[in-house]
Write a protein that holds these residues in place. Structure first.
Motif, PDB file in Angstrom:
ATOM      1  N   THR A   9      -4.198  -0.479  18.107  1.00 22.06           N
ATOM      2  CA  THR A   9      -4.235  -0.257  16.659  1.00 22.06           C
ATOM      3  C   THR A   9      -4.264  -1.558  15.864  1.00 22.06           C
ATOM      4  O   THR A   9      -4.420  -1.538  14.658  1.00 22.06           O
ATOM      5  CB  THR A   9      -3.037   0.595  16.197  1.00 22.06           C
ATOM      6  N   ASP A  10      -4.143  -2.692  16.541  1.00 24.41           N
ATOM      7  CA  ASP A  10      -4.297  -3.963  15.844  1.00 24.41           C
ATOM      8  C   ASP A  10      -5.716  -4.152  15.307  1.00 24.41           C
ATOM      9  O   ASP A  10      -5.959  -5.070  14.525  1.00 24.41           O
ATOM     10  CB  ASP A  10      -3.944  -5.130  16.772  1.00 24.41           C
ATOM     11  N   VAL A  11      -6.634  -3.295  15.732  1.00 29.76           N
ATOM     12  CA  VAL A  11      -8.001  -3.399  15.214  1.00 29.76           C
ATOM     13  C   VAL A  11      -8.046  -3.254  13.698  1.00 29.76           C
ATOM     14  O   VAL A  11      -8.977  -3.721  13.063  1.00 29.76           O
ATOM     15  CB  VAL A  11      -8.963  -2.364  15.849  1.00 29.76           C
ATOM     16  N   VAL A  12      -7.046  -2.616  13.118  1.00 24.79           N
ATOM     17  CA  VAL A  12      -7.060  -2.474  11.661  1.00 24.79           C
ATOM     18  C   VAL A  12      -6.957  -3.830  10.970  1.00 24.79           C
ATOM     19  O   VAL A  12      -7.270  -3.960   9.800  1.00 24.79           O
ATOM     20  CB  VAL A  12      -5.932  -1.543  11.143  1.00 24.79           C
ATOM     21  N   GLN A  13      -6.518  -4.847  11.701  1.00 26.02           N
ATOM     22  CA  GLN A  13      -6.393  -6.179  11.111  1.00 26.02           C
ATOM     23  C   GLN A  13      -7.613  -7.048  11.417  1.00 26.02           C
ATOM     24  O   GLN A  13      -7.646  -8.215  11.049  1.00 26.02           O
ATOM     25  CB  GLN A  13      -5.123  -6.860  11.648  1.00 26.02           C
ATOM     26  N   ASP A  14      -8.597  -6.479  12.106  1.00 28.17           N
ATOM     27  CA  ASP A  14      -9.792  -7.229  12.448  1.00 28.17           C
ATOM     28  C   ASP A  14     -10.795  -7.148  11.300  1.00 28.17           C
ATOM     29  O   ASP A  14     -11.333  -6.078  11.015  1.00 28.17           O
ATOM     30  CB  ASP A  14     -10.408  -6.632  13.724  1.00 28.17           C
ATOM     31  N   PRO A  15     -11.046  -8.272  10.617  1.00 31.09           N
ATOM     32  CA  PRO A  15     -11.935  -8.235   9.448  1.00 31.09           C
ATOM     33  C   PRO A  15     -13.404  -8.054   9.801  1.00 31.09           C
ATOM     34  O   PRO A  15     -14.229  -7.832   8.921  1.00 31.09           O
ATOM     35  CB  PRO A  15     -11.682  -9.590   8.778  1.00 31.09           C
ATOM     36  N   THR A  16     -13.748  -8.154  11.093  1.00 36.15           N
ATOM     37  CA  THR A  16     -15.152  -8.011  11.484  1.00 36.15           C
ATOM     38  C   THR A  16     -15.544  -6.550  11.691  1.00 36.15           C
ATOM     39  O   THR A  16     -16.719  -6.239  11.796  1.00 36.15           O
ATOM     40  CB  THR A  16     -15.440  -8.790  12.790  1.00 36.15           C
ATOM     41  N   LEU A  17     -14.570  -5.674  11.752  1.00 31.67           N
ATOM     42  CA  LEU A  17     -14.889  -4.265  11.955  1.00 31.67           C
ATOM     43  C   LEU A  17     -15.158  -3.584  10.614  1.00 31.67           C
ATOM     44  O   LEU A  17     -14.531  -3.904   9.609  1.00 31.67           O
ATOM     45  CB  LEU A  17     -13.727  -3.550  12.666  1.00 31.67           C
ATOM     46  N   PRO A  18     -16.092  -2.646  10.620  1.00 32.78           N
ATOM     47  CA  PRO A  18     -16.393  -1.943   9.382  1.00 32.78           C
ATOM     48  C   PRO A  18     -15.281  -0.965   9.019  1.00 32.78           C
ATOM     49  O   PRO A  18     -14.604  -0.430   9.884  1.00 32.78           O
ATOM     50  CB  PRO A  18     -17.686  -1.185   9.713  1.00 32.78           C
ATOM     51  N   THR A  19     -15.117  -0.775   7.734  1.00 30.23           N
ATOM     52  CA  THR A  19     -14.166   0.226   7.269  1.00 30.23           C
ATOM     53  C   THR A  19     -14.905   1.278   6.462  1.00 30.23           C
ATOM     54  O   THR A  19     -16.001   1.044   5.958  1.00 30.23           O
ATOM     55  CB  THR A  19     -13.072  -0.400   6.382  1.00 30.23           C
ATOM     56  N   THR A  20     -14.309   2.425   6.367  1.00 28.30           N
ATOM     57  CA  THR A  20     -14.907   3.503   5.590  1.00 28.30           C
ATOM     58  C   THR A  20     -13.880   4.066   4.637  1.00 28.30           C
ATOM     59  O   THR A  20     -12.689   4.086   4.937  1.00 28.30           O
ATOM     60  CB  THR A  20     -15.451   4.623   6.500  1.00 28.30           C
ATOM     61  N   ASN A  21     -14.350   4.500   3.483  1.00 26.01           N
ATOM     62  CA  ASN A  21     -13.461   5.236   2.584  1.00 26.01           C
ATOM     63  C   ASN A  21     -14.050   6.608   2.303  1.00 26.01           C
ATOM     64  O   ASN A  21     -13.771   7.234   1.300  1.00 26.01           O
ATOM     65  CB  ASN A  21     -13.199   4.455   1.286  1.00 26.01           C
ATOM     66  N   HIS A  22     -14.878   7.055   3.244  1.00 21.41           N
ATOM     67  CA  HIS A  22     -15.504   8.364   3.106  1.00 21.41           C
ATOM     68  C   HIS A  22     -14.849   9.407   3.994  1.00 21.41           C
ATOM     69  O   HIS A  22     -15.377  10.480   4.188  1.00 21.41           O
ATOM     70  CB  HIS A  22     -16.995   8.280   3.445  1.00 21.41           C
ATOM     71  N   ILE A  23     -13.732   9.052   4.565  1.00 25.13           N
ATOM     72  CA  ILE A  23     -13.061   9.981   5.463  1.00 25.13           C
ATOM     73  C   ILE A  23     -11.563   9.846   5.215  1.00 25.13           C
ATOM     74  O   ILE A  23     -11.082   8.773   4.858  1.00 25.13           O
ATOM     75  CB  ILE A  23     -13.432   9.682   6.938  1.00 25.13           C
ATOM     76  N   ASN A  24     -10.859  10.949   5.369  1.00 21.82           N
ATOM     77  CA  ASN A  24      -9.423  10.921   5.123  1.00 21.82           C
ATOM     78  C   ASN A  24      -8.659  11.002   6.430  1.00 21.82           C
ATOM     79  O   ASN A  24      -9.003  11.778   7.311  1.00 21.82           O
ATOM     80  CB  ASN A  24      -9.010  12.073   4.208  1.00 21.82           C
ATOM     81  N   CYS A  25      -7.620  10.232   6.509  1.00 25.25           N
ATOM     82  CA  CYS A  25      -6.762  10.256   7.678  1.00 25.25           C
ATOM     83  C   CYS A  25      -6.140  11.644   7.832  1.00 25.25           C
ATOM     84  O   CYS A  25      -5.586  12.185   6.877  1.00 25.25           O
ATOM     85  CB  CYS A  25      -5.668   9.202   7.507  1.00 25.25           C
ATOM     86  N   PRO A  26      -6.236  12.225   9.026  1.00 23.60           N
ATOM     87  CA  PRO A  26      -5.665  13.562   9.242  1.00 23.60           C
ATOM     88  C   PRO A  26      -4.140  13.558   9.137  1.00 23.60           C
ATOM     89  O   PRO A  26      -3.539  14.608   8.976  1.00 23.60           O
ATOM     90  CB  PRO A  26      -6.082  13.919  10.670  1.00 23.60           C
ATOM     91  N   GLN A  27      -3.548  12.418   9.251  1.00 27.03           N
ATOM     92  CA  GLN A  27      -2.082  12.368   9.252  1.00 27.03           C
ATOM     93  C   GLN A  27      -1.501  12.058   7.870  1.00 27.03           C
ATOM     94  O   GLN A  27      -0.603  12.730   7.413  1.00 27.03           O
ATOM     95  CB  GLN A  27      -1.601  11.324  10.260  1.00 27.03           C
ATOM     96  N   CYS A  28      -2.004  11.017   7.215  1.00 28.05           N
ATOM     97  CA  CYS A  28      -1.397  10.613   5.938  1.00 28.05           C
ATOM     98  C   CYS A  28      -2.361  10.783   4.772  1.00 28.05           C
ATOM     99  O   CYS A  28      -2.007  10.503   3.636  1.00 28.05           O
ATOM    100  CB  CYS A  28      -0.898   9.172   6.014  1.00 28.05           C
TER     101      CYS A  28
END
Ligand code: ZN
Length: 64
Positions: A9-28
């Motif tokens: 889950t440290d991948v969330v801190q990797d700035p080279t990976l793309p992010t999306t705001n078109h999907i909602n986390c099923p948990q939060c």
């Protein structure tokens, strides 16, 4: 066996990976997640997209 379990889950801190705001986390329900494609070497593997929530680090997958 669930491949998603193996994602660091440290991948969330990797700035080279793309992010999306078109999907909602099923948990939060946060609308910000890192996503990347499966790097499975299986010939018959479907193209999986993996998501990791940037807020709670929940991991889930979506088959394209
Ligand atoms: Zn979340």
């Amino acid at each position: 066996m669930n491949e998603v379990i193996q994602i660091n889950t440290d991948v969330v801190q990797d700035p080279t990976l793309p992010t999306t705001n078109h999907i909602n986390c099923p948990q939060c329900n946060a609308a910000e997640a890192v996503f990347f494609q499966s790097y499975s070497t299986k010939k018959d593997a479907k193209m999986n997209l993996f998501y990791v929530c940037k807020v709670c680090r929940y991991k889930w997958t979506c088959v394209e």
